[in-house]
Design a protein around this motif. Structure first.
Motif, PDB file in Angstrom:
ATOM      1  N   ASP A  79     -69.591  15.292 -23.016  1.00  0.00           N
ATOM      2  CA  ASP A  79     -68.626  16.531 -23.877  1.00  0.00           C
ATOM      3  C   ASP A  79     -69.369  17.617 -22.432  1.00  0.00           C
ATOM      4  O   ASP A  79     -68.292  18.371 -22.256  1.00  0.00           O
ATOM      5  N   SER A  80     -70.709  17.250 -22.786  1.00  0.00           N
ATOM      6  CA  SER A  80     -70.447  19.176 -22.001  1.00  0.00           C
ATOM      7  C   SER A  80     -70.941  18.902 -20.499  1.00  0.00           C
ATOM      8  O   SER A  80     -70.125  20.024 -20.178  1.00  0.00           O
ATOM      9  N   ILE A  81     -70.753  17.571 -20.198  1.00  0.00           N
ATOM     10  CA  ILE A  81     -71.019  17.035 -19.041  1.00  0.00           C
ATOM     11  C   ILE A  81     -69.443  17.254 -17.948  1.00  0.00           C
ATOM     12  O   ILE A  81     -69.279  17.986 -17.039  1.00  0.00           O
ATOM     13  N   ASP A  82     -68.565  16.533 -18.862  1.00  0.00           N
ATOM     14  CA  ASP A  82     -66.866  16.690 -18.900  1.00  0.00           C
ATOM     15  C   ASP A  82     -66.724  18.365 -18.695  1.00  0.00           C
ATOM     16  O   ASP A  82     -65.608  18.631 -17.658  1.00  0.00           O
ATOM     17  N   LYS A  83     -67.096  19.057 -19.764  1.00  0.00           N
ATOM     18  CA  LYS A  83     -66.398  20.553 -19.235  1.00  0.00           C
ATOM     19  C   LYS A  83     -66.551  21.578 -18.440  1.00  0.00           C
ATOM     20  O   LYS A  83     -66.118  22.181 -18.160  1.00  0.00           O
ATOM     21  N   GLU A  84     -67.868  20.878 -17.840  1.00  0.00           N
ATOM     22  CA  GLU A  84     -68.677  21.405 -16.490  1.00  0.00           C
ATOM     23  C   GLU A  84     -67.818  21.090 -15.285  1.00  0.00           C
ATOM     24  O   GLU A  84     -68.300  21.761 -13.974  1.00  0.00           O
ATOM     25  N   LYS A  85     -66.797  19.646 -15.490  1.00  0.00           N
ATOM     26  CA  LYS A  85     -66.426  19.292 -14.169  1.00  0.00           C
ATOM     27  C   LYS A  85     -67.334  18.466 -13.372  1.00  0.00           C
ATOM     28  O   LYS A  85     -67.099  18.390 -12.113  1.00  0.00           O
ATOM     29  N   ILE A  86     -68.481  17.915 -14.065  1.00  0.00           N
ATOM     30  CA  ILE A  86     -69.610  17.194 -13.297  1.00  0.00           C
ATOM     31  C   ILE A  86     -68.768  15.170 -13.031  1.00  0.00           C
ATOM     32  O   ILE A  86     -69.055  15.026 -14.599  1.00  0.00           O
ATOM     33  N   ALA A  87     -69.234  15.253 -12.107  1.00  0.00           N
ATOM     34  CA  ALA A  87     -69.132  13.919 -12.034  1.00  0.00           C
ATOM     35  C   ALA A  87     -70.291  12.638 -11.666  1.00  0.00           C
ATOM     36  O   ALA A  87     -70.168  11.240 -11.828  1.00  0.00           O
TER      37      ALA A  87
END
Ligand code: SAM
Length: 269
Positions: A79-87
């Motif tokens: 969730d936190s990686i998605d929130k930061e838009k890190i791919a």
């Protein structure tokens, strides 16, 4: 069950503490960990992704695989990686001692605040080394609770801090592991080992760091073992309350100071 052995537990408060801890000292711990484009990196014991976000931002073109034994933590990390838009991060639930990867799959391995919770840290390094390519690097960051001192000091605050060390040891971990990184990496036969101490020193000229590190990282870590400390009769409730209040007070006093040292080790396979 593994979860009862993890001294800090998996509560919401602990998740927030891990994010605060990672952000408070991100420059100090991570500024020199940058992986080349296209390299495959394994992050072991990613927890709720507090370090993953920093790691991934520093190496946007590396392919990071982050694992943890706790599925719940993995979901929070995702969730936190998605929130930061890190791919560039993939998550997988996995146990360090039963890694689901072929030998020599990764160019680099990274782990942070992980070995301190394991009964067999040397074995963990050997398992991680198997999936690391020859000439690849392993980076490990750990604290050392023996490196902590502060002003003003009180007997109760010192006792509360020692409870944390004793309870982690009681659960099979070792919060004094920072000083052992060099011998552990040597035992696992890594080459070109370099261990650097990373000291956090804070006084009232750095109010933000005082708040994020002392109030939001250190104090909740100590407060998190209250139940065990009282149940094991390491301290009585009155002394415990005074000890934890004294630790918080350091952050409010104009003459309060706090010192703690992390250790960062890098070895080559
Ligand atoms: C203190 S947390 C650190 C998380 C993260 N590296 C950070 O610094 O925020 C330690 C993590 O190690 C994980 N862990 C413990 N034993 C493990 C094992 N055998 N295999 C994989 N992960 C494990 C725990 O679930 C927990 O999320």
């Amino acid at each position: 069950m593994f979860m009862s052995k993890y001294v800090h537990g998996y509560t919401e408060r602990e998740s927030q503490r891990l994010y605060d801890q990672a952000n408070a000292v991100s420059g100090l711990l991570h500024h020199d960990t940058i992986y080349p484009p296209g390299s495959k990196v394994l992050e072991a014991g990613c927890g709720i992704g507090a370090q993953t976000v920093i790691l991934a931002r520093n190496s946007l073109d590396a392919e990071i695989t982050s694992i943890d034994i706790s599925l719940d933590s993995i979901e929070k990390a995702r969730d936190s990686i998605d929130k930061e838009k890190i791919a560039n991060v993939h998550f997988r639930q996995a146990d360090i001692f039963k890694l689901p990867f072929a030998e020599e799959s990764f160019d680099h391995v990274f782990l942070c605040f992980m070995l301190e919770h394991l009964q067999k840290p040397a074995k963990a390094l050997l398992e991680l080394k198997k999936v690391l390519k020859t000439r690849g690097s392993l980076t490990v960051i750990e604290g050392d609770h023996g490196s902590c001192y502060f002003y003003p000091e009180s007997d109760e605050a010192l006792q509360a801090w020692r409870c944390l060390i004793r309870i982690q040891a009681y659960l099979g971990g070792n919060s004094l592991i920072g000083r052992q990184l060099f011998p552990l990496l040597e035992q696992a036969c890594f080459h070109h080992i370099n261990v650097s101490p990373r000291m956090v020193y804070i006084d009232s000229s750095k109010p933000e760091l005082m708040d994020s590190f002392v109030n939001k990282t250190i104090c909740p870590m100590v407060e998190g073992v209250e139940k065990q400390a009282l149940a094991l009769n390491f301290m009585d409730k009155t002394s415990w309350d005074k000890g934890t209040q004294d630790l918080h007070r350091i952050a409010t006093l104009p003459d309060g100071t706090f010192c703690y040292t992390f250790f960062k080790g890098v070895g080559i396979k």
